[in-house]
Write a protein that holds these residues in place. Sequence first.
Motif, mmCIF file in Angstrom:
data_model
loop_
_atom_site.group_PDB
_atom_site.id
_atom_site.type_symbol
_atom_site.label_atom_id
_atom_site.label_comp_id
_atom_site.label_asym_id
_atom_site.label_seq_id
_atom_site.Cartn_x
_atom_site.Cartn_y
_atom_site.Cartn_z
ATOM 1 N N TYR A 57 -69.689 -9.423 72.045
ATOM 2 C CA TYR A 57 -68.720 -10.161 71.236
ATOM 3 C C TYR A 57 -67.555 -9.332 70.698
ATOM 4 O O TYR A 57 -66.466 -9.877 70.458
ATOM 5 C CB TYR A 57 -69.440 -10.845 70.058
ATOM 6 C CG TYR A 57 -70.259 -12.041 70.477
ATOM 7 C CD1 TYR A 57 -69.657 -13.277 70.706
ATOM 8 C CD2 TYR A 57 -71.630 -11.930 70.669
ATOM 9 C CE1 TYR A 57 -70.403 -14.373 71.101
ATOM 10 C CE2 TYR A 57 -72.393 -13.016 71.060
ATOM 11 C CZ TYR A 57 -71.771 -14.237 71.281
ATOM 12 O OH TYR A 57 -72.513 -15.322 71.681
ATOM 13 N N THR A 106 -63.773 -18.740 70.679
ATOM 14 C CA THR A 106 -64.180 -17.511 71.378
ATOM 15 C C THR A 106 -62.983 -16.646 71.767
ATOM 16 O O THR A 106 -63.144 -15.451 72.021
ATOM 17 C CB THR A 106 -64.992 -17.850 72.641
ATOM 18 O OG1 THR A 106 -64.201 -18.675 73.501
ATOM 19 C CG2 THR A 106 -66.282 -18.565 72.286
ATOM 20 N N VAL A 153 -73.255 -19.606 66.996
ATOM 21 C CA VAL A 153 -71.848 -19.255 67.214
ATOM 22 C C VAL A 153 -70.951 -20.456 66.942
ATOM 23 O O VAL A 153 -71.152 -21.537 67.492
ATOM 24 C CB VAL A 153 -71.623 -18.749 68.655
ATOM 25 C CG1 VAL A 153 -70.175 -18.324 68.850
ATOM 26 C CG2 VAL A 153 -72.572 -17.592 68.966
#
Length: 358
Positions: free
Chosen positions: A209, A54, A50
């Motif tokens: 996600y 975020t 990742v």
Amino acid sequence: MIDRQQMSARYEASRNDFLEAITAAGGALRHYRHPLTGPSGEPLFLDLGVLGNTQAKKLIFIASGTHGIEGYLGSELQTALLSSALFEQFLCSNLIVFVHGVNPFGMAWHRRVNEHNVDLNRNFIDFSQQLPFNEEYDLLSEAVNPIQFEPENIVEAKQKMTEFVEQHGVMRYIKALSGGQYHFPEGVQYGGQQAQWSTARLNDIWDEYVPQKNLVLNIDLHSGLGDRGEGVIMINGDDNESRIQRVQGCWEGILLSPPPKADDFIMTGVLGHCLESKFPTIEVVAAVLEFGTEDMQQVASAMIADNWLQHHGDVDSDKGQRIKQQILDAFYIDDDHYRAQVYKRTEEVIRAALKLSI
């Protein structure tokens, strides 16, 4: 020829290169261990890497290995992207999630399908409903799933496939061989009788996600279909959809197929439609970036050979090792010019996705 040790070494090297690249790029890692092991007993993993913000409202998935052995090209592309400076200026406006080795069993064992002979890209259906029946596949089943695999059997199978195309056309042939089937567990292109391990893991990842995002792009790296080295973006949808119009302004070379509810929809159980329909209030575009390798007949022959090997042969025999080399050669071109060509196309696609505004 490829033996167990060589298969294991290729899998572990590919995975380690990716892990090193995502770590060097400053990404966060997560590992999902598969319940089974590889050819030499090595552990198998679906890995997440990742990067980015975020809190960003745009999410980009870049996935490899949905079709097992195709993950060797996909993994190389993921690693090369991470080793470049491509992402640096886009980290604030994007969350980028690399999904490495979606089907780690197939990748390690040099199979396109998983541990249950399931094509994961035909496994995303509602198994509480009646399973679809592929009539075209039924017509070709004997030819594509031979019990004997001597030269004369191969010639006969190819002849039957050629005759099918001559009688019914290329589109019916593609639907027969690529449309997915749910009634021949030992046959090629089997979609399964229930959701698979990898299918469940992807749904978990999506659930974590995707919510709270405004735009989600899923770019699934594949190989084995199309002209050698050419990268075609395949999307299901209609020109009238706003999400399709958005990416048509972003990407060149899109092959737009009918939406899944259309009468002429060819494939069932595909990953992309599942992701798109799972989040109806979010703009989601699931794309396959498909790179051509060898001609369609050669690729189909490799898949048929590997399926025969799984159910009737011996992976440790000379014939078994030749078939493993055959299927690797069908989906992975070990050539520097080819690598440069497919990387250039991949970088173009990813860069355009990163620049796309919400």
